[in-house]
Design an enzyme around this catalytic site. Structure first.
Site, PDB file in Angstrom:
ATOM      1  N   GLU A 175     -25.658 -15.039  22.946  1.00 50.25           N
ATOM      2  CA  GLU A 175     -26.590 -14.292  22.109  1.00 50.25           C
ATOM      3  C   GLU A 175     -27.849 -15.056  21.708  1.00 50.25           C
ATOM      4  OE1 GLU A 175     -26.382 -11.027  21.026  1.00 50.25           O
ATOM      5  OE2 GLU A 175     -24.696 -10.828  22.403  1.00 50.25           O
ATOM      6  N   SER A 452      24.258  11.700 -15.649  1.00 52.49           N
ATOM      7  CA  SER A 452      25.259  10.678 -15.977  1.00 52.49           C
ATOM      8  C   SER A 452      24.763   9.245 -15.819  1.00 52.49           C
ATOM      9  CB  SER A 452      26.505  10.876 -15.112  1.00 52.49           C
ATOM     10  OG  SER A 452      27.145  12.093 -15.452  1.00 52.49           O
TER      11      SER A 452
END
Length: 764
Positions: A175, A452
């Site tokens: 690049e 319960s």
């Protein structure tokens, strides 16, 4: 008189003004750059990590559990184990090259270790570099999710030390070949690109340096104009003058756009490595680095998941550039261009995973870091989630509900929470049947009667008064009428509509008998029961009515799990939580969870209650748990509400508490009890896990005592109708000396002789 001197003066003055303005503008741009680079350059998502797996000598952790964790973390099986992220298993030995990681308590470098087992227990850990034995180590945590910022950009920050040299070579050679020699702009490259574009009649080549690209991406828009280009060049010059090449390059590596993950933009090589290869950047081979560099030119055009042929051609071009510049050898180059792309298509960066758990994380994070800017500064959030446990909880809930759906007439839904007994760390949370759906979280926000599941707290409260109550105390099981809050008569019934006359206290809990439980609750008083619920972690209001003894109170799965965590932890309360610590993007510790614990209910009474809850899984309403897991002992309790609208189960082994709710969102009858609805989810989850057999510290004040199962009187061991259970010995009358002698009603007994481990843990 000639006018030329005047014109020259005007020109000079205009130049001075122009250069002054240009200089001033340059200083303005420099100030912008300095301000941005001195603070947080980007909004960075908070990275959310799972709990790290701890490996320590004498820990009971199986090879299968470790293998599952290594697969999750992306470790690779290799016979030589010479590079980070590799491992090799033999029958009883693991050789692993553990990755480096910055944990909340400090940095740990990569380490080559040998872990050995005897059965399911780790017996040694050796550092193979120094041949020194160590007591413990930890694997790096898995990246769970990323809390994406409002701008929809996602990135994982790299520092200079974590960037491979080959990546820098590939990027600069491809690049910006003169990166280390120019001063932010490259005039020759700009001129060359200009000529190429004029000849082609369109834009075919760019002349921007990496520094210009960084300036454009961080400070400017994507507008195409000469003004924007000039501004970009000036900024590039200023950046180059102020900062080192290494810092500029590191910023570029973190900024560059490399694709999309759904609606979120992937920025930086660090995140791209995880997205495309499910590995950290420093573990990628050169051909993978070349692919990422090749994508810089056009992330969409060269997307390897959509256009593999283009991506392969571009990757090989980058490899050829490296070869031509002597960055890689010929033989390596020839092998690399023949290698596949090696992508990981799993989409590991998908946000919104585990939405129920992440909702709790976000809530805690908002309290800890109130300012949004702190949450968007790249902090690392270390949570309590065990991803393998989470996935198994999801599978257990979904598969069980799918199997049950055809037998009920309404749409089933459910929730499950798994937490660590001792620490209160939440290991898994599922908020509904659609496990990946970010919607109503039933684990946190659905408040339903618990049935319960309330009973153990009634019995615990009674057992806190050991002079009056023990596990053999007879309870009356006969018809009962009580006024309810509206003044009407309430007549509780047992599930089978039968009465037994009298039953031992332990039987009332083991068989989940309603009438004896209500009688016991009324006898000891409702307020102490309610107070215990609050002490054990309930935040919701509890009505002061007798029906709360049978669970007529609306609690969340979270609250129930907190109560049972306290039970499982011998009465010691540890707040349930999902966040353990937070560190900054630079790995400075910002916050750590306070290790708060409090003994909120009596330890002896808790042990006796848990003994009864273990019996529930052996002979009581949850005996299917005992028959399924054999000698892997657990404790638990079923819960069913009126008209079978809610099905509950809460259970625990030595390590974790699991709470399950199954029901219908519209509160319609589902025709499933706790044993037939929620308990199968618990069993399915434990089958996917490797549960640890329940053990609890036997309090010094307890011993095994023998009682007449009908009268509750203490009797001589071996007599008929004997009930042998743990009890607080100091408050009991002296036992009879033979089966024909009544036990005295006064005088406290001395502690009994030591009993076997079996009796100490479970009784006879």
């Amino acid at each position: 008189m000639s006018k030329k001197p005047w014109k020259r003066k005007l020109f000079v003055r205009l130049c001075i003004v122009g250069f002054t303005l240009l200089g001033a503008y340059g200083l303005y741009l420099d100030a912008q750059i300095k301000h941005r680079f001195s603070g947080s350059i980007w909004q960075v998502p908070a990275q959310v990590y799972a709990r790290p797996m701890q490996l320590s000598v004498n820990a009971e952790i199986t090879r299968t559990e470790v293998k599952d964790e290594l697969a999750l973390l992306g470790y690779r099986k290799a016979s030589d184990v010479t590079s980070s992220g590799t491992y090799f298993f033999t029958t009883n030995t693991l050789v692993i090259y553990r990755r480096a990681f910055h944990f909340p308590n400090g940095y740990e470098s990569a380490r080559r270790l040998k872990v050995s087992w005897n059965g399911n227990r780790i017996v040694s850990i050796v550092d193979l570099s120094s041949q020194v034995s160590i007591k413990q180590t930890q694997l790096e945590p898995w990246l769970v999710s990323r809390l994406i910022t409002s701008n929809r950009e996602d990135r994982m920050l790299l520092d200079q030390q974590s960037v491979p040299e080959t990546l820098i070579d590939a990027l600069t050679l491809t690049e910006d070949k003169d990166f280390y020699h120019h001063h932010g702009i490259a005039p020759k490259s700009i001129l060359r690109a200009l000529v190429a574009n004029v000849v082609a009649g369109k834009t075919v080549q760019g002349g921007s340096t990496l520094t210009q690209q960084l300036a454009k991406n961080v400070f400017l828009t994507r507008e195409r104009s000469l003004v924007r280009k000039a501004k970009e060049a000036m900024m590039a010059i200023a950046i180059d003058a102020r900062y080192s090449k290494d810092r500029i390059l590191t910023a570029y590596l973190n900024e560059v756009y490399l694709g999309q993950n759904g609606d979120n933009a992937i920025h930086g090589f660090g995140l791209a490595a995880h997205y495309f290869f499910d590995r950290p950047l420093n573990e990628l081979p050169i051909q993978n680095l070349a692919l990422l560099v090749g994508m810089v030119k056009g992330p969409s055009y060269y997307n390897p998941l959509r256009y593999p042929e283009r991506a392969l051609e571009r990757r090989n071009l980058v490899l050829r550039i490296l070869f031509e510049n002597n960055a890689i050898a010929k033989n390596d180059y020839e092998q690399m261009i023949l290698s596949p792309l090696g992508l990981d298509p799993s989409g590991t960066l998908a946000s919104g995973k585990f939405p129920a758990f992440m909702e709790k994380v976000r809530s805690e994070l908002a309290d800890i870091l109130a300012q949004p800017s702190l949450r968007e500064s790249g902090v690392k959030v270390f949570t309590t989630i065990d991803i393998n446990a989470q996935r198994r909880a999801e599978k257990a809930l979904v598969s069980t509900l799918d199997n049950k759906q055809s037998s009920v007439g309404v749409e089933l839904n459910g929730a499950i929470i798994v937490s660590d007994n001792q620490t209160g760390e939440i290991r898994a949370m599922v908020g509904g049947r659609r496990v990946g759906f970010k919607g109503f979280n039933r684990a946190l926000n659905a408040y339903r009667p618990i049935g319960s599941l309330a009973k153990p707290i009634v019995y615990l409260t009674a057992l806190e008064d050991p002079i009056q109550y023990n596990l053999a105390t007879p309870l009356t099981d006969s018809p009962l009428s009580l006024p309810d809050k509206d003044g009407r008569t309430w007549q509780p019934q047992n599930a089978d509509k039968k009465f037994r006359g009298r039953v031992p206290l332990i039987t009332g809990l083991t068989d989940s008998l309603n009438v004896p439980t209500v009688r016991l609750g009324v006898e000891i008083g409702l307020k102490p029961i309610i107070d215990n619920f609050y002490r054990m972690g309930v935040k919701s209001a509890i009505p002061n009515v007798p029906s709360i003894t049978l669970g007529a109170m609306a609690l969340s799965v979270f609250e129930v799990n907190q109560v049972y965590q306290t039970l499982a932890n011998a009465g010691e309360y540890a707040p349930l939580h999902t966040v353990n610590s937070i560190v900054s993007a630079k790995n400075a510790l910002l916050w750590k969870h306070a290790d708060f614990k409090a003994q909120v209910v009596d330890e002896d009474a808790t042990y006796l209650t848990n003994y009864a809850l273990h019996q529930v899984t052996q002979t009581g309403t949850a005996k299917r748990v005992g028959s399924t897991f054999g000698n892997t002992f657990m404790a638990g309790k079923t819960g069913t509400t009126n008209d079978y609208r809610d099905s509950w189960f809460a259970g625990f082994d030595r390590r974790n508490v699991v709470t399950v709710w199954v029901g219908n969102d519209d509160n319609k009858t589902i025709n499933l009890s706790g044993a037939s609805g929620a308990m199968p989810v618990f069993i399915a989850y434990q089958k996917l896990q490797e549960p640890k057999s329940l053990t609890q510290r036997f309090p010094s004040s307890l011993g095994i005592a023998h009682f007449d199962s009908h009268t509750g009187e203490r009797i001589f061991p071996g007599c008929g109708s004997t009930l042998s259970v743990p009890a607080i010995l100091d408050v009991l009358p002296t036992e009879a000396t033979s089966c024909n002698v009544s036990s005295p009603s006064t005088n406290h007994a001395k502690k009994e002789e030591k009993v076997s481990w079996w009796e100490r843990i479970f009784g006879n």
